[in-house]
Motif scaffolding. Sequence first.
Motif, PDB file in Angstrom:
ATOM      1  N   ILE A  18      41.922  36.981  10.565  1.00  0.00           N
ATOM      2  CA  ILE A  18      43.500  36.632  10.280  1.00  0.00           C
ATOM      3  C   ILE A  18      43.808  37.898  10.383  1.00  0.00           C
ATOM      4  O   ILE A  18      43.107  39.154  10.639  1.00  0.00           O
ATOM      5  CB  ILE A  18      42.916  36.547   8.005  1.00  0.00           C
ATOM      6  N   SER A  19      45.465  37.711  10.655  1.00  0.00           N
ATOM      7  CA  SER A  19      46.134  38.692  11.603  1.00  0.00           C
ATOM      8  C   SER A  19      46.438  39.495  10.058  1.00  0.00           C
ATOM      9  O   SER A  19      47.136  38.997   9.224  1.00  0.00           O
ATOM     10  CB  SER A  19      47.320  38.526  12.405  1.00  0.00           C
ATOM     11  N   ASP A  37      50.838  39.810   5.614  1.00  0.00           N
ATOM     12  CA  ASP A  37      52.231  40.112   5.100  1.00  0.00           C
ATOM     13  C   ASP A  37      53.246  39.345   4.407  1.00  0.00           C
ATOM     14  O   ASP A  37      53.822  39.276   3.335  1.00  0.00           O
ATOM     15  CB  ASP A  37      52.860  40.809   6.415  1.00  0.00           C
ATOM     16  N   SER A  38      53.040  37.854   6.024  1.00  0.00           N
ATOM     17  CA  SER A  38      53.807  36.643   5.112  1.00  0.00           C
ATOM     18  C   SER A  38      53.027  35.987   3.853  1.00  0.00           C
ATOM     19  O   SER A  38      54.120  35.427   3.003  1.00  0.00           O
ATOM     20  CB  SER A  38      53.796  35.579   6.382  1.00  0.00           C
ATOM     21  N   ILE A  72      54.570  44.405   3.972  1.00  0.00           N
ATOM     22  CA  ILE A  72      53.264  45.449   3.008  1.00  0.00           C
ATOM     23  C   ILE A  72      52.604  46.328   4.028  1.00  0.00           C
ATOM     24  O   ILE A  72      53.121  46.124   5.206  1.00  0.00           O
ATOM     25  CB  ILE A  72      51.827  44.216   2.431  1.00  0.00           C
ATOM     26  N   CYS A  73      52.001  47.205   3.894  1.00  0.00           N
ATOM     27  CA  CYS A  73      51.278  48.657   4.493  1.00  0.00           C
ATOM     28  C   CYS A  73      50.079  48.179   4.632  1.00  0.00           C
ATOM     29  O   CYS A  73      49.193  47.937   3.698  1.00  0.00           O
ATOM     30  CB  CYS A  73      51.518  49.792   4.095  1.00  0.00           C
ATOM     31  N   LEU A  88      51.942  47.903  -1.298  1.00  0.00           N
ATOM     32  CA  LEU A  88      52.345  47.047  -1.439  1.00  0.00           C
ATOM     33  C   LEU A  88      53.577  47.422  -2.567  1.00  0.00           C
ATOM     34  O   LEU A  88      52.571  47.859  -3.687  1.00  0.00           O
ATOM     35  CB  LEU A  88      52.533  45.848  -1.365  1.00  0.00           C
ATOM     36  N   CYS A  89      54.922  46.842  -3.355  1.00  0.00           N
ATOM     37  CA  CYS A  89      55.248  47.564  -3.659  1.00  0.00           C
ATOM     38  C   CYS A  89      56.180  46.553  -4.401  1.00  0.00           C
ATOM     39  O   CYS A  89      57.356  45.862  -3.473  1.00  0.00           O
ATOM     40  CB  CYS A  89      56.641  48.682  -3.830  1.00  0.00           C
TER      41      CYS A  89
END
Length: 260
Positions: free
Chosen positions: A35-36, A41-42, A67-68, A95-96
């Motif tokens: 997975i990328s 992030d998505s 996200i980071c 993440l926040c």
Amino acid sequence: MIYLKTDEEIELMRESNLLLGQTLGELAKWVAPGISTLKLDSIAEEYIRDNGGIPSCLGYSGYPNSICASVNEQVVHGIPSGYVLKDGDIISIDLCVLKNGFHGDSTYTFCVGEVSYDVRRLLKTTKEALYLGIEQAVDGKRVGDISNAIQSYCEKKGYSVVREMCGHGIGKHMHEEPEVPNYGRRGCGPILRSGMVIAIEPMINMGSRNIVIERDGWTTRTRDRKPSAHYELSVAVREGKADILSTFKYVEEVLGDRFI
């Protein structure tokens, strides 16, 4: 200025942090070879928005994602990309979430497939240090008590502590005072008072503590390119015992006996 939160505000923050923990749990289902980081992030952004939250990182000071995603030697602020995770990687997902007018903040470092014993030991130590720091987040202590608990534990295990990045206060703003370093002296720094909410986040390196910021202006990695681990929870300072607002519960439910 340090903002003290009311009990009602802390309960609102507990809700934003609950969604944050659930988002990390959702991501735990997907972290695997193949997975990328951009796909992760998505998934995170969709889950947060579907559950009434806003990804705080997206657009923050120009940051381009929700996200980071920091892989292996990346310490923090890794930008999601087409990089595809492979067996043996580690990935810190930071993440926040903004909900009810308040931010929550948390990070978990995941193993991807089969990870070496040495790297798993780094992750275990970093996570243990987080909880040792949290034990110090009580009324009447000082920020340096948190910092020293983290530093002394990790350095005794042979690891180094990143000094340029630190934890922080959190509330209506993602970053508030005080700063919460992961190194320092007991009895130093601002006094902790009931109603303070802080994000405690040890960033611990296998090799040197020195870091480099890449040309994208965000991605921060170890100079010697050795692995780095990062765990974070948002905590309300209370009398006697800290109140942990965010949670790894949902990650651990997904990972079962595979969690660090």
